[in-house]
Design a protein around this motif. Structure first.
Motif, PDB file in Angstrom:
ATOM      1  N   THR A 285     -37.770  17.066  28.927  1.00  0.00           N
ATOM      2  CA  THR A 285     -38.105  16.734  30.303  1.00  0.00           C
ATOM      3  C   THR A 285     -39.308  17.577  30.674  1.00  0.00           C
ATOM      4  O   THR A 285     -39.317  18.782  30.448  1.00  0.00           O
ATOM      5  N   ARG A 286     -40.332  16.927  31.178  1.00  0.00           N
ATOM      6  CA  ARG A 286     -41.548  17.665  31.501  1.00  0.00           C
ATOM      7  C   ARG A 286     -42.317  16.956  32.592  1.00  0.00           C
ATOM      8  O   ARG A 286     -42.069  15.789  32.880  1.00  0.00           O
TER       9      ARG A 286
ATOM     10  N   SER B  32     -43.070   6.101  27.468  1.00  0.00           N
ATOM     11  CA  SER B  32     -42.941   7.553  27.575  1.00  0.00           C
ATOM     12  C   SER B  32     -44.026   8.220  26.747  1.00  0.00           C
ATOM     13  O   SER B  32     -44.365   7.756  25.664  1.00  0.00           O
TER      14      SER B  32
ATOM     15  N   SER C  68     -32.770  17.512  22.146  1.00  0.00           N
ATOM     16  CA  SER C  68     -33.214  18.696  22.887  1.00  0.00           C
ATOM     17  C   SER C  68     -33.557  19.805  21.893  1.00  0.00           C
ATOM     18  O   SER C  68     -33.264  19.701  20.704  1.00  0.00           O
TER      19      SER C  68
ATOM     20  N   ARG D 268     -39.308  11.983  30.985  1.00  0.00           N
ATOM     21  CA  ARG D 268     -38.964  12.291  29.605  1.00  0.00           C
ATOM     22  C   ARG D 268     -40.176  12.052  28.725  1.00  0.00           C
ATOM     23  O   ARG D 268     -40.915  11.099  28.907  1.00  0.00           O
TER      24      ARG D 268
ATOM     25  N   ILE E 289     -41.844  13.942  37.233  1.00  0.00           N
ATOM     26  CA  ILE E 289     -41.144  14.575  36.121  1.00  0.00           C
ATOM     27  C   ILE E 289     -40.538  13.425  35.324  1.00  0.00           C
ATOM     28  O   ILE E 289     -39.995  12.489  35.893  1.00  0.00           O
TER      29      ILE E 289
END
Length: 108
Positions: free
Chosen positions: A65-66, A23, A100, A75, A73
Motif C-alpha cells: 500500500t503506497r 495498479s 506483503s 495498492r 493511496i
C-alpha cells in the motif's frame, strides 16, 4: 534504442491479491509499469523499457500500500531484484509474488 530484459512478466501468488488492472508496478521505488491482467493466483505486468534491465533472475514482487499520486493511496506491486550479476529475466518469465513484506520474510 535497444532494450534488454522483459517487457511482460507473470507474478505468481499463493492467494488472491487486492490489486487491480492498472495498479502501478514499482522498481527501486520508481514507477516502471502497470498490472495488465489479474487472475485468481497471478498477475501479468508490463514493464517500461527504461526499467527492463533491472529485472533479474531471483526478483520477487510484493503487494504494497503506497501513495500512488498526490491525493490517493492505493495498492502497487513493488518488484525487488537481487544485487549482483544474475541473468536478466525474459518475456513471459514468472516471478514469485507475496502479499506483503511480512509474507515474504516468513517464506524465505
Amino acid at each position: 534504442v535497444m532494450t534488454s530484459g522483459p517487457s511482460e512478466l507473470r507474478v505468481i501468488f499463493n492467494s488472491k491479491q487486492h490489486i487491480e488492472v492498472g495498479s502501478p508496478v514499482m522498481v527501486l521505488g520508481n514507477p516502471c509499469g502497470k498490472v495488465t491482467e489479474i487472475a485468481e493466483h497471478h498477475a501479468v505486468i508490463r514493464i517500461q523499457p527504461i526499467c527492463r534491465s533491472l529485472l533479474r533472475d531471483g526478483s520477487v514482487a510484493l503487494t504494497a500500500t503506497r501513495a500512488i499520486s498526490n491525493n490517493q493511496i492505493g495498492r502497487a506491486l513493488e518488484v525487488i531484484s537481487p544485487n549482483g550479476n544474475a541473468p536478466l529475466l525474459a518475456n513471459d518469465d514468472e516471478i514469485k509474488g507475496y502479499s506483503s513484506f511480512s509474507d515474504y520474510w516468513r517464506n524465505v
